[in-house]
Write an enzyme that holds these catalytic residues in place. Structure first.
Site, mmCIF file in Angstrom:
data_model
loop_
_atom_site.group_PDB
_atom_site.id
_atom_site.type_symbol
_atom_site.label_atom_id
_atom_site.label_comp_id
_atom_site.label_asym_id
_atom_site.label_seq_id
_atom_site.Cartn_x
_atom_site.Cartn_y
_atom_site.Cartn_z
ATOM 1 N N SER A 210 0.851 -1.188 0.000
ATOM 2 C CA SER A 210 0.000 0.000 0.000
ATOM 3 C C SER A 210 0.882 1.230 0.000
ATOM 4 O O SER A 210 2.088 1.162 0.218
ATOM 5 C CB SER A 210 -0.882 0.011 1.231
ATOM 6 N N LYS A 211 0.236 2.357 -0.223
ATOM 7 C CA LYS A 211 0.983 3.608 -0.287
ATOM 8 C C LYS A 211 1.725 3.877 1.006
ATOM 9 O O LYS A 211 2.791 4.457 1.030
ATOM 10 C CB LYS A 211 0.032 4.763 -0.571
#
Ligand code: GLU
Length: 487
Positions: free
Chosen positions: A252-253
């Site tokens: 994920s970011k």
């Protein structure tokens, strides 16, 4: 000509992610390992979300990583065009053929009707898919409605039975077609959708292997059926397992920088990232984690790809960057760090050109002390500017010995008597003699001097610092520290 033709087909709808970099890399490795052709195709059928900026960043990222494509934008090739937005006629032609062969059909349902049908299907069969009500319309009737301009989509007619997707990583996967939707190939406004374009292009571009992320496995079913309906030979598929964060969840970011060009901006050596990304799903051998791209090409084998997700360990990535920097040729490294020094305002490119030896010396001093290029301007700032600040550790080292102010002042005066061009060995011998004459332990002497000259407690060898600073700045800084201590 080699039979291996592979492609990546990014959509230019946002930044380039690590996932795309790994997919591109594996396709590239496979092509180079088999004297094949590596194609860059741009999936830009989503006109509303595609941007030139995103396309440019794809090209920039690929070039930066050294993943040169053989056919594609700016390269051309015999089976183009390589931008899907320029291939609409071809998709239309295939759809017309499929409709006239009875393998696809126009659907006149409004979105509300489609939704209501889905709901009914869900209630009666447990699967919420299009109820296929336009599938069995009389074909002459349907053609008339199309000709009169009635609004419609075009759907693919999913056959009965099951299909086996032969996947080089997952093995043979059997999919029951009962649960596969009669998917939309062409929207009401006439625009073609991904699965249609992708399969038509893969067929026309004679793609032999589709190597891409696992999230596209569901599309492989639809694409395989489309290949069959068009009477074309499908490619072999290899769906790469996910890249996971350290928490074992999908990347994920929050876990990593997901925009590849951020790594470029921050000065990660691309060779190190190539090495690192290659390991996200493939192993060189049991002993070695470090290898060059050409070594990887020599050994790369799709059959040896990992079947489970790979964890992205950013600390290891940085460590690897540090190793690559350490092993770089000094001049090459200086060229690499130059834009970072200039952007940080530490010096100009002309300074570097006119004092190249000094900068080479600087770079060798920091080669083992940085992991990415952008660390250099910050870490070496005390060598690059005139002023000096002391950090907490430096202050502590300056204050530790009450005699330090006297030593610093006397050392300053002693140094002033040395020839200005004294080399590192002379400087060191001189300092040792100085300390010995005053019965100061050399270790005790070095700490406040380092603090006075660099403002910190860590860094390269003290006499490298003395030499890099040059006589004027050394004398000034020793005086300044002695005065600071006396206050
Ligand atoms: N445009 C798709 C993507 O960017 C391509 C998938 C494929 O390789 O078929 O994910």
């Amino acid at each position: 000509m080699s039979a291996v033709r592979v492609r990546i087909a990014p959509s230019p709808t946002g930044p380039v992610h690590i996932g795309l970099a790994r997919t591109a890399l594996y396709n590239f490795l496979y092509a180079r390992a088999n004297d094949g052709c590596f194609i860059l195709r741009i999936d830009d059928t989503d006109r509303a979300r595609s941007t030139q900026e995103s396309l440019d960043s794809i090209l920039e990222a690929m070039r930066w990583l050294g993943l040169d494509w053989d056919e594609g934008p700016e390269k051309g090739g015999g089976l183009g065009p390589y931008l899907q937005s320029e291939r609409s006629d071809r998709y239309r032609e295939c759809v017309d053929q499929l409709v006239s062969d009875g393998k696809a059909y126009p659907c006149f349902c409004t979105p509300e009707e489609v939704q209501a049908g889905r709901q009914r299907m869900l209630e009666t069969t447990g699967v919420g898919m299009y109820d296929r009500r336009c599938r069995d319309l009389d074909t002459t009737e349907a053609r008339k409605r199309v000709e009169t301009g009635e609004s419609h989509t075009v759907r693919f007619k999913i056959p009965e039975g099951s299909v086996t997707v032969p996947d080089l990583i997952k093995g043979d996967v059997v999919v029951e077609l009962r649960q596969v939707d009669d998917w939309v190939m062409v929207r009401e406004d006439g625009s073609p959708l991904y699965n249609l374009c992708s399969a038509v292009d893969d067929a026309d571009m004679e793609i032999s292997h589709v190597i891409r992320g696992e999230e596209h496995f569901v599309n492989a079913v639809k694409q395989l059926l489309l290949f069959a309906a068009l009477g074309r030979t499908p490619p072999r598929f290899a769906h790469l397992p996910l890249i996971l964060g350290k928490d074992g969840k999908k990347l994920s970011k929050r876990v990593a920088q997901t925009n590849l060009l951020d790594y470029k901006r921050d000065g990660y050596p691309p060779e190190a990232l190539i090495n690192f990304f290659t390991l996200l799903g493939w192993g060189f051998d049991a002993e070695r984690d470090l290898f060059t791209l050409s070594e990887a090409i020599e050994r790369f084998d799709l059959a040896k790809l990992s079947k489970s997700g790979s964890i992205l360990d950013e600390e290891k990535m940085l460590w690897m960057c540090g190793v690559y920097i350490r092993d770089m040729d000094t001049d090459a490294l200086l060229d690499r760090v130059t834009p970072f020094l200039v952007a940080a305002g530490a010096c100009t490119a002309d300074d570097i050109a006119s004092r190249r030896d000094w900068f080479r010396h600087l770079v060798t001093c920091y080669q083992e002390r940085i992991q990415i290029y952008s660390e250099l301007p910050e870490k070496a700032s005390y060598l690059l500017r005139d002023g000096i600040d002391y950090d907490a550790k430096a202050e502590k080292n300056l204050r530790k010995n009450p005699e330090a102010a006297t030593w610093l002042q006397e050392y300053r005066d002693a140094l002033a008597g040395l020839p200005a061009d004294a080399v590192i060995e002379q400087l060191e011998q001189h300092a040792r003699d100085f300390a010995e004459a005053r019965e100061i332990k050399f270790g005790h002497f070095v700490h406040p001097v380092r603090a006075a000259l660099s403002g910190t407690a860590v860094g390269p060898g003290l006499f490298d610092i003395v030499s890099l600073l040059g006589r004027e700045r050394v004398l000034d800084r020793l005086t300044k520290a002695a005065q600071w201590l006396q206050q």
